[in-house]
Design a protein around this motif. Structure first.
Motif: not given
Length: 307
Positions: A90, A92, A126-127, A129-131, A134-135
């Protein structure tokens, strides 16, 4: 030996009850070189790496860095990638990479810069800031790799780093590892992708049933086993022309291109004479085996031993 061989695995033994996992595993990795650690599932590769990182205690033997047994202070300077993912799902991506960098001693600003650099370098810019959860699995693998590299390690120990990566990811990681090697960092990685090991590594070790069955520079191992495989091209030769020759085993045969394995003492000139009787010989030469062929030979069960 200290200072010449940065990372030494010396006589590692490990058993779980009656199951002997490692049986005297030894090899060394020189500064600025890449070592490929190969073996079938269950051969003991992961256990070897876990011993180096202090996650498993060896029954005997030790791992040394520049002549000193590895302790927790030295291990902080190693970039380690475990076989299983050790990420916080969870959290980032950018925050996670910076966190791992700080764990290895970088200050906040340096950790943030390193996190940004490796995220961009491995295609995760570009990822950031993604958790992590979610990848895709491939991108999670890239995060795991970035976490091993983000602290500017002096040694890299990577367990199956290329697993799950697409060709673009493989190329990005390969170039990143080669850059580390050019900077003097010793790299050890395990992989089932033997074409990558052969392409990238200065030396390899093949582990079977807990023991090192072959180790050394790739070119040296191939030369050591040369003189056994003979490639003969006779465009008009009938199929099976070499099958009855004494001491000769047909490895492959296709459209007049035949690969033969000769037993010790077999006469290559008798093979040439037999080939000439079938037609014009377009090619006749010894062939060095590939790493895949060396691996299959090295891990084969000894005669009389059940698989």
């Amino acid at each position: 030996m200290a200072g010449k061989r940065v990372l030494e695995f010396d006589g590692l033994r490990k058993s779980y009850g009656a199951n002997r996992v490692l049986d005297g595993v030894s090899f060394a990795v020189a500064p600025g070189s890449m070592f490929g650690f190969c073996g079938s599932n269950g051969a003991g590769k992961t256990t070897t790496m876990r011993i180096a990182m202090g996650l498993v205690r060896a029954d005997a033997g030790e791992v040394r860095w520049q002549g000193r047994p590895l302790d927790q202070a030295l291990r902080r300077r190693i970039g380690y990638m475990p076989e299983e993912r050790g990420l916080y799902p969870k959290m980032r991506v950018g925050e996670q990479l910076a966190y791992f960098a700080r764990l290895h001693g970088l200050d906040g600003a340096a950790a943030a810069r390193a996190a940004e650099h490796w995220a961009d370098r491995l295609g995760l810019g570009e990822r950031r800031r993604d958790q992590v959860e979610k990848l895709s699995l491939g991108n999670q693998q890239r995060v795991q790799l970035a976490a091993a590299l983000v602290s500017r390690p002096e040694v890299l120990i990577l367990d199956e780093p290329f697993s799950g990566l697409d060709p673009v990811g493989v190329d990005a990681l390969a170039e990143a590892l080669l850059e580390q090697v050019r900077g003097g960092v010793p790299v050890v990685f395990s992989s089932h992708q033997l074409d990558l090991v052969e392409r990238l590594c200065d030396a390899v070790g093949i582990l079977a049933r807990g023991a090192m069955v072959a180790t050394g520079p790739v070119a040296e191992l191939r030369r050591r086993e040369s003189g056994r495989l003979l490639r003969v091209v006779v465009p008009d030769a009938p199929p099976g022309w070499a099958a009855a020759l004494p001491g000769v085993q047909v490895v492959s045969e296709r459209a007049g291109d035949t690969l033969l394995e000769l037993a010790p003492g077999a006469d290559d000139q008798a093979v040439l004479a037999a080939a000439l009787r079938t037609g014009r010989v377009g090619h006749f030469a010894w062939r060095e085996p590939s790493l895949v062929e060396l691996f299959r030979e090295a891990v084969a069960e000894p005669a009389g031993v059940a698989a």
